[in-house]
Design a protein around this motif. Sequence first.
Motif: not given
Length: 178
Positions: A26-30, A166-170, A172-178
Amino acid sequence: MTEKPRTGQRVLIIGCSGSGKTVLAHQIAQRVDAPITHLDAIYYDSAWQPIAADEFARRQRDLTAGERWIIEGNYASTLAVRLARADAVIFLDLPAWTCLWGIAQRRWRYRGGQHDDGVYDRLNWSVITYVLGYRRRMRPRVLRLVAAYEEQVSFVRLTSRRHVQRFLGSLSDAGSAS
């Protein structure tokens, strides 16, 4: 297998019961706006009985034909079906006590039964013994299966709740999930 902090368009989330696969999905899907499939929801029929193995595999082939998806769940017997189309695998490789605590929290939160997303909350001796033996029995099998696809998938192995954050933060920090 190398760890690359990206998710891709077709993401598998695997790990022991109680490891947090559903929450992470759910967190990644958002972040990536992709539909989620909980394998428990397609493995069991309305009476919470397993469907036929060939039907389960067919449903997964249909799901993975899409261009964007997040699928969470184990089912090592059909993991290759999902791996064949995945571009990212996130393995929640958490200690047994962490997973048991996750099951207890889920049980407390939902009070058992089937959730709205199709996931069924059950706690019995077989679930407990599965969790206690997962890292010894299932983890090697899962890692061998994933290794067979290491050239095509980004693999991320998360070993603690803090590592997951930390992974989820990375992402968010990237601005998008490539």
